[in-house]
Design a protein around this motif. Structure first.
Motif, PDB file in Angstrom:
ATOM      1  N   GLU A   1      -3.022  -1.643  -1.858  1.00  0.00           N
ATOM      2  CA  GLU A   1      -3.755  -0.612  -2.612  1.00  0.00           C
ATOM      3  C   GLU A   1      -3.680  -1.205  -4.236  1.00  0.00           C
ATOM      4  OE1 GLU A   1      -5.357   1.785  -5.144  1.00  0.00           O
ATOM      5  OE2 GLU A   1      -5.466   2.204  -3.116  1.00  0.00           O
TER       6      GLU A   1
ATOM      7  N   LYS B   1      -0.257   4.193   1.444  1.00  0.00           N
ATOM      8  CA  LYS B   1      -0.623   4.953   2.396  1.00  0.00           C
ATOM      9  C   LYS B   1      -0.644   4.389   3.746  1.00  0.00           C
ATOM     10  CE  LYS B   1      -4.567   8.244   3.105  1.00  0.00           C
ATOM     11  NZ  LYS B   1      -5.900   8.618   2.612  1.00  0.00           N
ATOM     12  N   ASP B   2      -0.592   5.170   4.951  1.00  0.00           N
ATOM     13  CA  ASP B   2      -0.567   4.446   6.248  1.00  0.00           C
ATOM     14  C   ASP B   2      -2.040   5.086   7.049  1.00  0.00           C
ATOM     15  OD1 ASP B   2       1.769   2.858   5.938  1.00  0.00           O
ATOM     16  OD2 ASP B   2       2.988   4.628   6.448  1.00  0.00           O
ATOM     17  N   CYS B   3      -2.946   4.260   6.860  1.00  0.00           N
ATOM     18  CA  CYS B   3      -4.117   4.819   7.580  1.00  0.00           C
ATOM     19  C   CYS B   3      -3.982   3.660   9.062  1.00  0.00           C
ATOM     20  CB  CYS B   3      -5.206   4.302   6.908  1.00  0.00           C
ATOM     21  SG  CYS B   3      -5.362   4.933   5.295  1.00  0.00           S
TER      22      CYS B   3
ATOM     23  N   ASP C   1     -10.259  17.190   1.966  1.00  0.00           N
ATOM     24  CA  ASP C   1      -9.378  16.448   1.327  1.00  0.00           C
ATOM     25  C   ASP C   1      -9.357  16.829  -0.186  1.00  0.00           C
ATOM     26  OD1 ASP C   1      -7.338  14.672   0.127  1.00  0.00           O
ATOM     27  OD2 ASP C   1      -8.243  12.959   1.107  1.00  0.00           O
TER      28      ASP C   1
ATOM     29  N   CYS D   1       0.926  -1.280   0.031  1.00  0.00           N
ATOM     30  CA  CYS D   1       0.248  -0.026  -0.094  1.00  0.00           C
ATOM     31  C   CYS D   1       0.635   1.367   0.091  1.00  0.00           C
ATOM     32  CB  CYS D   1      -1.026   0.130   1.222  1.00  0.00           C
ATOM     33  SG  CYS D   1      -2.316   1.209   1.004  1.00  0.00           S
TER      34      CYS D   1
ATOM     35  N   CYS E   1      -6.272   0.905   9.560  1.00  0.00           N
ATOM     36  CA  CYS E   1      -6.369  -0.129   8.696  1.00  0.00           C
ATOM     37  C   CYS E   1      -5.887  -1.598   9.360  1.00  0.00           C
ATOM     38  CB  CYS E   1      -5.382   0.278   7.488  1.00  0.00           C
ATOM     39  SG  CYS E   1      -5.296  -1.270   6.297  1.00  0.00           S
TER      40      CYS E   1
ATOM     41  N   SER F   1     -12.302   5.648  -1.295  1.00  0.00           N
ATOM     42  CA  SER F   1     -12.451   5.892  -0.154  1.00  0.00           C
ATOM     43  C   SER F   1     -12.153   7.362   0.251  1.00  0.00           C
ATOM     44  CB  SER F   1     -11.034   5.133   0.746  1.00  0.00           C
ATOM     45  OG  SER F   1     -11.343   3.725   0.605  1.00  0.00           O
TER      46      SER F   1
ATOM     47  N   GLU G   1     -13.008  10.627   3.378  1.00  0.00           N
ATOM     48  CA  GLU G   1     -13.504  10.943   4.616  1.00  0.00           C
ATOM     49  C   GLU G   1     -14.022  12.042   4.782  1.00  0.00           C
ATOM     50  OE1 GLU G   1     -13.936   8.342   6.191  1.00  0.00           O
ATOM     51  OE2 GLU G   1     -12.568   6.961   5.053  1.00  0.00           O
TER      52      GLU G   1
ATOM     53  N   ASN H   1      -7.878   4.314  -2.454  1.00  0.00           N
ATOM     54  CA  ASN H   1      -7.558   5.583  -1.673  1.00  0.00           C
ATOM     55  C   ASN H   1      -7.448   6.914  -2.659  1.00  0.00           C
ATOM     56  OD1 ASN H   1      -4.921   5.485  -2.575  1.00  0.00           O
ATOM     57  ND2 ASN H   1      -4.281   4.339  -0.871  1.00  0.00           N
TER      58      ASN H   1
END
Length: 325
Positions: free
Chosen positions: A73, A30-32, A127, A28, A35, A121, A123, A99
């Motif tokens: 991702e 991105k670091d969510c 953004d 991936c 997750c 995705s 939120e 994402n």
């Protein structure tokens, strides 16, 4: 369609899953914090395209749609467009959840490959990078004139104070308005899954009831399909029936996925749930998918769902709220 719905209500599994989710990559960009990647051990690698074809070969024309996403991702998967075309050539609908970080770079190829659904995705409307990429994708989709893919915004129903840097229910309302004004086809709202992070805030049951009332208003205002499993799914008479009959039909008594859905990870292991790495029903590189689907382990978990920790503490796909502990 009607018979499949009846079987789902009666908890009768299909002969083969109609919907399969394949983890084409565990990598991936991105670091969510929420997750599941950070809660379970995973091997960061791609599924080879040869292995992907071996999996699809086991469908025997009985799988309706495949979602190409897992612990990573999908837009970083080097064989993504080939995988989409491979599915389409076999009459199988192709879907992804992304994402959107790489969406602008991949947009034309995704559309040309024939992608059917894209879940995005998002939120909050703050953004602007993500929303700009989505708006660009919608314009390119419309320019191609195929009407595909269906574009779905997928926010999570947090409960908090935006002023303190968090996310709130208002963020979801704002995203719905943005989507309605920018060509999004529908919105799919998900409840926060506290199994991945019990500290996250979400609305309680009473607050959810008020939110569902507002969603009904927004559906009429924007003439838009707004899905939320705990409230309403689908439009028209189907949506009306679901909203008012789901409790009567005891749709909360069993996980609806067990009858027509399965998840295959990058190693070929088959799971009943994409975040339950504990339960392995079999491996498609060792046993044919149909035999796994009808096997003793899968039949056992269908009949004894409450014996499993992940199922007992799950309310992500249930109507009622339960404690994650």
């Amino acid at each position: 369609m009607l018979w499949s719905t009846v079987k789902k209500i009666l908890h009768i599994p299909e002969k083969m899953p109609r919907f399969v989710q394949i983890a084409v990559t565990n990598i991936c960009n991105k670091d969510c914090g929420m997750c599941i990647r950070f809660q379970v051990p995973i091997e960061e690698r791609h599924l080879s395209f040869e292995d992907f074809k071996k999996i699809v070969a086991q469908f025997n024309g009985q799988v309706e749609a495949v979602t190409l996403v897992g612990m990573g991702e999908p837009l970083v998967y080097p064989h993504l467009f080939d995988a989409i075309r491979y599915l389409k050539d076999r009459g199988i609908k192709a879907r992804i959840t992304t994402n959107a970080i790489l969406l602008k770079k991949r947009a034309d190829k995704l559309i040309e490959a024939g992608l059917d659904h894209i879940h995005l995705s998002a939120e909050d409307v703050r953004d602007t990078v993500t929303l700009d990429a989505i708006k660009d994708f919608i314009e390119k989709r419309d320019a191609h004139g195929t009407g595909r893919p269906t574009i779905v915004l997928q926010p999570i129903l947090f409960g908090g104070d935006t002023k303190e840097g968090g996310r709130s229910v208002q963020d979801v309302y704002d995203l719905i308005e943005w989507g309605a004004n920018n060509g999004v086809d529908r919105v799919n709202i998900a409840r926060v899954d506290l199994r991945t992070d019990p500290t996250m805030q979400r609305p309680n049951i009473e607050e959810e009831k008020e939110i569902f009332k507002e969603l009904a208003v927004l559906r009429k205002k924007y003439n838009m399909r707004i899905d939320c499993l705990q409230d309403q799914v689908f439009n028209g008479i189907t949506g009306f029936a679901y909203k008012y009959l789901k409790h009567l039909l005891r749709l909360d008594s069993y996980c609806y996925r067990f009858q027509d859905y399965t998840y295959i990870d990058v190693t070929g292991n088959v799971h009943p749930c994409p975040i339950d790495m504990e339960q392995i029903m079999g491996n498609v590189f060792e046993t044919d998918l149909q035999d796994v689907w009808k096997g003793e382990k899968y039949c056992g978990i269908r009949k004894n769902q409450e014996d499993y920790r992940f199922c007992r503490t799950c309310d992500f796909l249930k109507l009622k709220q339960v404690s994650p502990r």
